[in-house]
Design a protein around this motif. Structure first.
Motif, PDB file in Angstrom:
ATOM      1  N   UNK A  66       0.850  -1.190   0.000  1.00 20.08           N
ATOM      2  CA  UNK A  66       0.000   0.000   0.000  1.00 20.08           C
ATOM      3  C   UNK A  66       0.888   1.242   0.000  1.00 20.08           C
ATOM      4  N   UNK A  67       0.368   2.382  -0.460  1.00 24.27           N
ATOM      5  CA  UNK A  67       1.191   3.591  -0.584  1.00 24.27           C
ATOM      6  C   UNK A  67       1.564   4.195   0.766  1.00 24.27           C
ATOM      7  N   UNK A  68       2.552   5.068   0.722  1.00 27.84           N
ATOM      8  CA  UNK A  68       2.937   5.859   1.893  1.00 27.84           C
ATOM      9  C   UNK A  68       2.624   7.302   1.522  1.00 27.84           C
ATOM     10  N   UNK A  71       3.312   8.764  -2.116  1.00 31.37           N
ATOM     11  CA  UNK A  71       4.396   7.973  -2.698  1.00 31.37           C
ATOM     12  C   UNK A  71       3.937   6.534  -2.921  1.00 31.37           C
ATOM     13  N   UNK A  72       4.056   6.064  -4.156  1.00 35.08           N
ATOM     14  CA  UNK A  72       3.695   4.688  -4.481  1.00 35.08           C
ATOM     15  C   UNK A  72       4.459   4.254  -5.721  1.00 35.08           C
ATOM     16  N   UNK A  73       4.511   2.955  -5.943  1.00 35.99           N
ATOM     17  CA  UNK A  73       5.291   2.387  -7.033  1.00 35.99           C
ATOM     18  C   UNK A  73       4.956   2.981  -8.397  1.00 35.99           C
ATOM     19  N   UNK A  74       3.693   3.199  -8.678  1.00 33.81           N
ATOM     20  CA  UNK A  74       3.303   3.663 -10.013  1.00 33.81           C
ATOM     21  C   UNK A  74       3.876   5.033 -10.380  1.00 33.81           C
ATOM     22  N   UNK A  75       4.322   5.810  -9.417  1.00 31.21           N
ATOM     23  CA  UNK A  75       4.932   7.107  -9.699  1.00 31.21           C
ATOM     24  C   UNK A  75       6.424   7.116  -9.353  1.00 31.21           C
ATOM     25  N   UNK A  76       7.011   5.922  -9.253  1.00 27.88           N
ATOM     26  CA  UNK A  76       8.431   5.765  -8.918  1.00 27.88           C
ATOM     27  C   UNK A  76       9.244   5.547 -10.199  1.00 27.88           C
ATOM     28  N   UNK A  77      10.440   6.098 -10.250  1.00 25.44           N
ATOM     29  CA  UNK A  77      11.325   5.940 -11.400  1.00 25.44           C
ATOM     30  C   UNK A  77      11.775   4.494 -11.582  1.00 25.44           C
ATOM     31  N   UNK A  78      11.721   3.672 -10.538  1.00 24.96           N
ATOM     32  CA  UNK A  78      12.151   2.277 -10.618  1.00 24.96           C
ATOM     33  C   UNK A  78      11.046   1.328 -11.060  1.00 24.96           C
ATOM     34  N   UNK A  97       4.795   0.469  -1.921  1.00 27.24           N
ATOM     35  CA  UNK A  97       5.816   1.452  -1.540  1.00 27.24           C
ATOM     36  C   UNK A  97       6.994   0.723  -0.898  1.00 27.24           C
ATOM     37  N   UNK A  98       8.216   1.247  -1.102  1.00 28.49           N
ATOM     38  CA  UNK A  98       9.393   0.739  -0.391  1.00 28.49           C
ATOM     39  C   UNK A  98      10.399   1.861  -0.218  1.00 28.49           C
ATOM     40  N   UNK A  99      11.494   1.563   0.484  1.00 28.68           N
ATOM     41  CA  UNK A  99      12.528   2.566   0.777  1.00 28.68           C
ATOM     42  C   UNK A  99      13.293   3.003  -0.467  1.00 28.68           C
ATOM     43  N   UNK A 100      13.234   2.248  -1.555  1.00 28.22           N
ATOM     44  CA  UNK A 100      13.941   2.621  -2.784  1.00 28.22           C
ATOM     45  C   UNK A 100      13.134   3.603  -3.628  1.00 28.22           C
ATOM     46  N   UNK A 101      12.022   4.098  -3.107  1.00 32.49           N
ATOM     47  CA  UNK A 101      11.169   5.005  -3.864  1.00 32.49           C
ATOM     48  C   UNK A 101      11.950   6.233  -4.330  1.00 32.49           C
ATOM     49  N   UNK A 102      11.836   6.524  -5.612  1.00 27.35           N
ATOM     50  CA  UNK A 102      12.430   7.720  -6.201  1.00 27.35           C
ATOM     51  C   UNK A 102      11.394   8.271  -7.179  1.00 27.35           C
ATOM     52  N   UNK A 103      10.876   9.464  -6.944  1.00 27.14           N
ATOM     53  CA  UNK A 103       9.826   9.976  -7.830  1.00 27.14           C
ATOM     54  C   UNK A 103      10.321  10.131  -9.262  1.00 27.14           C
TER      55      UNK A 103
END
Length: 106
Positions: A66-68, A71-78, A97-103
């Protein structure tokens, strides 16, 4: 066990997680760089073969399905749609969501 000992144990386990995160990111960057030199896209090839390219375990990155906040995977550069990540091993939820999140860059 005293509160101080619990705090020390928690700090030690967090250090291991950070080390694993950095190692996973370094490995992923190395694979991408090697592919660029060789003229191939290893991430695209792995994804096309039905395998997600991430190598770092979900637990090491404190992945959650689930998002934080926003911040969520679908909007992450990875994130690689529909369910892969360049860093996290295995499939991920677009709203995870995870700690590697990068917008993603705007």
């Amino acid at each position: 066990m005293s509160d101080e000992q619990k705090g020390i144990q928690k700090s030690e386990s967090e250090n291991v997680s950070r080390r694993q995160v950095l190692k996973g990111i370094a490995i992923t960057a190395g694979v991408v760089a090697a592919g660029a030199v060789a003229g191939v896209n290893p991430i695209g090839a792995a994804h096309a073969a039905g395998k997600c390219p991430g190598t770092t375990p979900k637990a090491a990155l404190q992945y959650q399905p689930h998002p934080k906040g926003k911040d969520q995977c679908s909007v992450c550069a990875n994130f690689i749609a529909p369910h892969c990540c360049k860093v996290v091993a295995g499939s991920v939820a677009p709203d995870g969501y995870c700690m590697a999140f990068a917008p993603k860059p705007a």
